[in-house]
Design a protein around this motif. Structure first.
Motif, mmCIF file in Angstrom:
data_model
loop_
_atom_site.group_PDB
_atom_site.id
_atom_site.type_symbol
_atom_site.label_atom_id
_atom_site.label_comp_id
_atom_site.label_asym_id
_atom_site.label_seq_id
_atom_site.Cartn_x
_atom_site.Cartn_y
_atom_site.Cartn_z
ATOM 1 N N UNK A 1 -19.693 -15.583 -7.195
ATOM 2 C CA UNK A 1 -19.081 -14.260 -7.333
ATOM 3 C C UNK A 1 -17.617 -14.330 -6.912
ATOM 4 N N UNK A 2 -16.760 -13.811 -7.765
ATOM 5 C CA UNK A 2 -15.342 -13.686 -7.410
ATOM 6 C C UNK A 2 -15.001 -12.211 -7.316
ATOM 7 N N UNK A 3 -14.231 -11.858 -6.301
ATOM 8 C CA UNK A 3 -13.908 -10.463 -6.032
ATOM 9 C C UNK A 3 -12.405 -10.246 -6.078
ATOM 10 N N UNK A 4 -11.993 -9.144 -6.711
ATOM 11 C CA UNK A 4 -10.582 -8.808 -6.822
ATOM 12 C C UNK A 4 -10.399 -7.367 -6.377
ATOM 13 N N UNK A 5 -9.750 -7.194 -5.227
ATOM 14 C CA UNK A 5 -9.521 -5.855 -4.679
ATOM 15 C C UNK A 5 -8.174 -5.327 -5.135
ATOM 16 N N UNK A 6 -8.098 -4.014 -5.310
ATOM 17 C CA UNK A 6 -6.849 -3.369 -5.708
ATOM 18 C C UNK A 6 -6.849 -1.921 -5.236
ATOM 19 N N UNK A 7 -5.686 -1.279 -5.339
ATOM 20 C CA UNK A 7 -5.595 0.138 -5.041
ATOM 21 C C UNK A 7 -4.879 0.491 -3.753
ATOM 22 N N UNK A 8 -4.502 -0.506 -2.972
ATOM 23 C CA UNK A 8 -3.796 -0.225 -1.739
ATOM 24 C C UNK A 8 -2.397 0.307 -1.989
ATOM 25 N N UNK A 9 -1.769 0.788 -0.929
ATOM 26 C CA UNK A 9 -0.422 1.310 -1.074
ATOM 27 C C UNK A 9 0.044 2.001 0.187
ATOM 28 N N UNK A 10 1.193 2.635 0.094
ATOM 29 C CA UNK A 10 1.795 3.373 1.211
ATOM 30 C C UNK A 10 1.606 4.866 0.967
ATOM 31 N N UNK B 1 -19.723 -3.878 -12.727
ATOM 32 C CA UNK B 1 -19.440 -4.839 -11.657
ATOM 33 C C UNK B 1 -18.278 -4.376 -10.781
ATOM 34 N N UNK B 2 -18.346 -3.121 -10.368
ATOM 35 C CA UNK B 2 -17.271 -2.545 -9.574
ATOM 36 C C UNK B 2 -17.839 -1.885 -8.319
ATOM 37 N N UNK B 3 -17.097 -1.966 -7.251
ATOM 38 C CA UNK B 3 -17.379 -1.205 -6.049
ATOM 39 C C UNK B 3 -16.084 -0.532 -5.631
ATOM 40 N N UNK B 4 -16.195 0.700 -5.155
ATOM 41 C CA UNK B 4 -15.008 1.481 -4.820
ATOM 42 C C UNK B 4 -15.115 2.049 -3.418
ATOM 43 N N UNK B 5 -13.971 2.378 -2.873
ATOM 44 C CA UNK B 5 -13.908 3.035 -1.575
ATOM 45 C C UNK B 5 -12.924 4.191 -1.692
ATOM 46 N N UNK C 1 -7.858 5.398 -3.371
ATOM 47 C CA UNK C 1 -9.121 4.870 -3.876
ATOM 48 C C UNK C 1 -8.965 3.384 -4.097
ATOM 49 N N UNK C 2 -9.704 2.604 -3.360
ATOM 50 C CA UNK C 2 -9.705 1.160 -3.526
ATOM 51 C C UNK C 2 -10.802 0.754 -4.492
ATOM 52 N N UNK C 3 -10.509 -0.267 -5.267
ATOM 53 C CA UNK C 3 -11.493 -0.788 -6.208
ATOM 54 C C UNK C 3 -11.657 -2.280 -5.997
ATOM 55 N N UNK C 4 -12.836 -2.758 -6.307
ATOM 56 C CA UNK C 4 -13.123 -4.187 -6.199
ATOM 57 C C UNK C 4 -13.895 -4.591 -7.442
ATOM 58 N N UNK C 5 -13.289 -5.457 -8.227
ATOM 59 C CA UNK C 5 -13.927 -5.945 -9.447
ATOM 60 C C UNK C 5 -14.595 -7.277 -9.149
#
Length: 123
Positions: free
Chosen positions: A1-10, A76-80, A18-22
């Motif tokens: 499994x490879x995970x790619x997180x995104x959505x961070x910021x200031x 195949x996504x998880x979010x926060x 909203x953070x996402x992880x593909x």
């Protein structure tokens, strides 16, 4: 499994992100997924976990009522979803795939980790 997180910021205190992880790999739907966070000089901290079906989730006391974890196994996504952000939420956030169908707050229970996405909350 490879995970790619995104959505961070200031953002400013009180804002939301909203953070996402593909995830790639056929094992995603069988694994619990979690979010952890880490600040410099501190240990990685548990934030939230969701079991393989998406029906059960648990949160750290510090984020309970403000953060919501969810997953879409078809995509195949998880979010926060992070609401009412506070300066204390500033950290690098990591998504992680557990070794089993149910997650925990122990980082050693996780086999796969994303690269992290930085969340900065200004006061």
């Amino acid at each position: 499994v490879q995970l790619q997180a995104s959505g961070g910021g200031l953002v400013q205190a009180g804002d939301f992100l909203r953070l996402s992880c593909a995830a790639s790999g056929r094992m995603f739907s069988n694994n619990a997924m979690s979010w952890f966070r880490q600040t410099p000089g501190k240990a990685r901290e548990f934030v939230a976990t969701i079991n393989w079906t998406g029906r059960t989730s648990y949160y750290a006391d510090s984020v309970k009522g403000r953060f919501t974890i969810s997953r879409d196994n078809a995509k195949n996504m998880v979010s926060l979803q992070m609401n009412s952000l506070e300066p204390g939420d500033t950290a690098v956030y990591y998504c992680a795939a557990a070794r089993s169908s149910y997650g925990s707050s122990d980082p050693t229970d996780y086999r796969y980790w994303g690269q992290g996405t930085l969340v900065t909350v200004s006061s």
